[in-house]
Design an enzyme around this catalytic site. Sequence first.
Site, PDB file in Angstrom:
ATOM      1  N   ASP A 247      -1.229  -0.831   6.115  1.00 38.61           N
ATOM      2  CA  ASP A 247      -1.490  -0.221   7.476  1.00 38.61           C
ATOM      3  C   ASP A 247      -2.971  -0.009   7.925  1.00 38.61           C
ATOM      4  O   ASP A 247      -3.229   0.223   9.029  1.00 38.61           O
ATOM      5  CB  ASP A 247      -0.688   1.063   7.568  1.00 38.61           C
ATOM      6  CG  ASP A 247      -1.390   2.276   6.781  1.00 38.61           C
ATOM      7  OD1 ASP A 247      -1.581   3.281   7.309  1.00 38.61           O
ATOM      8  OD2 ASP A 247      -1.707   1.949   5.591  1.00 38.61           O
TER       9      ASP A 247
ATOM     10  N   ASP B 214      -6.395  -2.660   3.769  1.00 41.16           N
ATOM     11  CA  ASP B 214      -5.355  -3.719   3.266  1.00 41.16           C
ATOM     12  C   ASP B 214      -5.668  -5.150   3.826  1.00 41.16           C
ATOM     13  O   ASP B 214      -4.681  -5.687   3.617  1.00 41.16           O
ATOM     14  CB  ASP B 214      -3.938  -3.074   3.647  1.00 41.16           C
ATOM     15  CG  ASP B 214      -3.850  -1.761   3.060  1.00 41.16           C
ATOM     16  OD1 ASP B 214      -3.803  -1.350   1.758  1.00 41.16           O
ATOM     17  OD2 ASP B 214      -3.211  -0.803   3.764  1.00 41.16           O
TER      18      ASP B 214
ATOM     19  N   ASP C 175       0.949  -0.914  -0.033  1.00 41.49           N
ATOM     20  CA  ASP C 175      -0.023  -0.220   0.193  1.00 41.49           C
ATOM     21  C   ASP C 175       0.809   1.106   0.048  1.00 41.49           C
ATOM     22  O   ASP C 175       2.157   1.152   0.260  1.00 41.49           O
ATOM     23  CB  ASP C 175      -0.880   0.065   1.266  1.00 41.49           C
ATOM     24  CG  ASP C 175      -1.648   1.212   1.400  1.00 41.49           C
ATOM     25  OD1 ASP C 175      -2.421   1.611   0.352  1.00 41.49           O
ATOM     26  OD2 ASP C 175      -1.874   1.661   2.554  1.00 41.49           O
TER      27      ASP C 175
END
Length: 1000
Positions: free
Chosen positions: A676, A680, A235
């Site tokens: 995080d 995700d 990400d």
Amino acid sequence: MNLDGETNLKLKRSLEATNHLRDEESFQKFTAVIKCEDPNERLYSFVGTLQYEGKQYPLSPQQILLRDSKLKNTDYVYGVVVFTGHDTKVMQNATDPPSKRSKIERKMDKIVYLLFSTLILISSTGSVFFGIETKRDIDGGKIRRWYLQPDDATVFYDPRRAPLAAFLHFLTGLMLYGYLIPISLYISIEIVKVLQSVFINHDRDMYYEDTDKPARARTSNLNEELGQVDTILSDKTGTLTCNSMEFVKCSVAGVAYGRVMTEVERTLAKRKGERTFEVDDSQTDAPGLNGNIVESGKSVKGFNFRDERIMNGQWVNEPHSDVIQKFFRVLAICHTAIPDVNEETGEISYEAESPDEAAFVIAAREVGFQFFGSSQTSISLHELDPVSGQKVNRVYELLHVLEFTSSRKRMSVMVRNPENQLLLLCKGADSVMFERLSKHGQQFEAETRRHINRYAEAGLRTLVIAYRELGEDEYRIWEKEFLKAKTSVTSDREALVASAAEKIERDLILLGATAVEDKLQKGVPECIDKLAQAGIKVWVLTGDKMETAINIGYACSLLRQEMKQIVITLDSPDMEALEKQGDKENIMKVSLESVTKQIREGISQVNSAKESKVTFGLVIDGKSLDFALDKKLEKMFLDLAIDCASVICCRSSPKQKALVTRLVKGTGKTTLAIGDGANDVGMLQEADIGVGISGVEGMQAVMSSDYAIAQFRFLERLLLVHGHWCYRRISMMICYFFYKNLTFGFTLFWYEAYASFSGRPAYNDWYMSCYNVFFTSLPVIALGVFDQDVSARLCLKYPLLYQEGVQNILFSWPRILGWMSNGVLSAIIIFFFTTNSIFNQAFRKDGHAVDYEVLGVAMYSSVVWAVNCQMALSINYFTWIQHFFIWGSIALWYIFLVVYGSLPPTFSTTAYKVLVEACAPSILYWLTTLLVVVSTLLPYFLYRAFQTRFRPMYHDLIQRQRLEGSETEISSQTEVSSELPAQVEIKMQHLKANLRQRNQ
């Protein structure tokens, strides 16, 4: 839910992060009662029941500390229910991560099958020969082995029933050679992995002092998998960046404001060879300015805006001061932030759902529109009156909030201002906002679009700001429809609310756009560069615009100047014109053809450049990715992507992140996902290894991950150091375990063959029981915990060493079979050298020859010495613990012989004083042990000497460099022999060639 006004507003939290989770389930409201426990501490508690799929689940009482700014990220019902103050969502994403097994463990299962087949084979072989020999004992009435009394034998040795005896012998063989199946290996591996995890948790180089967050291994199953990662899927926001937003630029009324140069702009300037200076080219919009930056007295978190035309009330002198006033009013009102006043200093801070929202409110405050109070029905501002020049209090009646969702991509609030005007204030993504502008509200659209594109190129996150005035009649009609949709208890409640919001969020008047910067985390470019040197591919999956993602890619070294870009996108004028026609079927057809064509062109570019050293970076947007992930195109897309050094997927949704991860995982290569936030979670659980960043987005990603770190840069050490060590240790440990068990097991087989396959073991029962438990277990555990081929510093200095794990060099079938062959060879040497050395010799002083008891001790001593000394040869890094375990295990064998042999014969049986009275006084016993052990170790020693000199592995070259360069410490300027750099270069080219060949 029984709430007072202020409490209700404070508890209200949007579900932006969870609305687009791929495993999301439908939800229903739950009823709860919240009561205040301690008004001073803002401590509340609630109880209630949840209705889900027709069933009711009681919610245990929970306490809530409303002062906690991370309230929205807390799962109050243990990962099942996310409490938001009004509703809950039941999410499969919040469950524990799925069980994962490493490739080495799965391969180890196949090896056990091989060993089990070997066990069946040698047991069958023994039983066949035993049956033949037994049947021949009585042949034509003649007794061949009369001393065995075959005419009066039990069923186990009855020559008249030889087939039955052979079958019973087969069962005996299964138990006798059961040591070939390393049952204790699984226990040893679990112990080793837990200790390896402890070392990861206590690594100070992965401890982040700012947040007091150490690394955390949340599973021990995948330690060795960390050393075999081929592709990292990452990400961006909060993972590569800090997720600490700063308001740096804005475009209002077609004029760009803000003079701070961002990190990405500096990187772009360096790429172009330009001189960097702290001024934005927006000064062209304001002729005559000298570009000097007005510095404020102190830095403000979330605000890094510098422009003398706006600050200190100077905005009133701008040509469109009325538009600027409306712009910052929207920023100060259109949000769900909560003001928190420090009673001692009077300073106001804000608790917001996202860092972006906090940055907007802070920016409005710094410019002169301070949000200082709110209730369920009102919002209060301190504003600068442009007429009087004084600060005045203005209270806006809060009517409705249309919250931000991933599908709407915008947020609106309805307020009534002190002049009794009804206003709709809206902020959202440019992709949805520009199409909702009225004809007379598009006055600044062209300039704003140009500024947004410029901000995106600078790596900034942008939002469009707009408003409209509402008529009383229009508002009353709409409110009825909206309230009816909001109170609906049907399954399509969300759709009804969205439809109502759609009807009012139209005919907007454009005010401008905001730009906030999310800075890269410390060490991200260096980390990505090091991972690239290690041969690891990095893919970034982000929701940002393509221009933003590309420039962030350059800033973090994901994209490099020498790379050629392959861009796959559907954002073209032709496609936009087609979309305006509204023919969805034709749009799908043309889009699919366009993506297919672009992928084929990309493959053609890559194939034509394979002979050269040109590398490629692939960039694809979310719309194109939808088609690329289709069954018809996914293989073609994957072939293109894995041939590129870097891949960036822009505007990707959480579902697309998970699907891309699954696609890459399907190649059989080890994938690692790192993120995080809650969006995700699907990606982390889909990947072979999930790494969560414990950042400001909460703990959803961490709770669903396999490993948790505080900063992206720690991934470098987690993989290149701990991953490499764990892979090497587990590989060596398993190979050695098979070696020592085969060495021991086959001495039993050779002895049985020597004794006409009688089924009698060569050793005392207690010897065999203690072999894996006491005499060989601790050295192999020490190997799995402490051994390292090179130091941590050299692992980072020579990242290509990591390819030994990616290419699985240390646990390949040739290496495994080589260790097994070494075990069989060692068993042959030990048995035949021992028997031929001490048989037919006067072993004792009184002339007695060797008997069964002495032969067993002699062979067993040689086995214990050989396998432990083999361990000493295999270890690269000795500690006192390894010395203690290796030599202590050998000493323990002799101590055991003395103690066990001193017990009464009824208990010690064949071991009764065999060492003290028979073996220890005989020089032949010690000479035989020395001869056998040296002969057993010689083949491996010669092989390693030859390999190290003529066919060295990469770690062999580094070890030689260390030894020849300096015995104490190796610096980066170490001088080595002239031939060594050439060898290193050749080996590097060999590893890279293997990597390229494997990817083709």
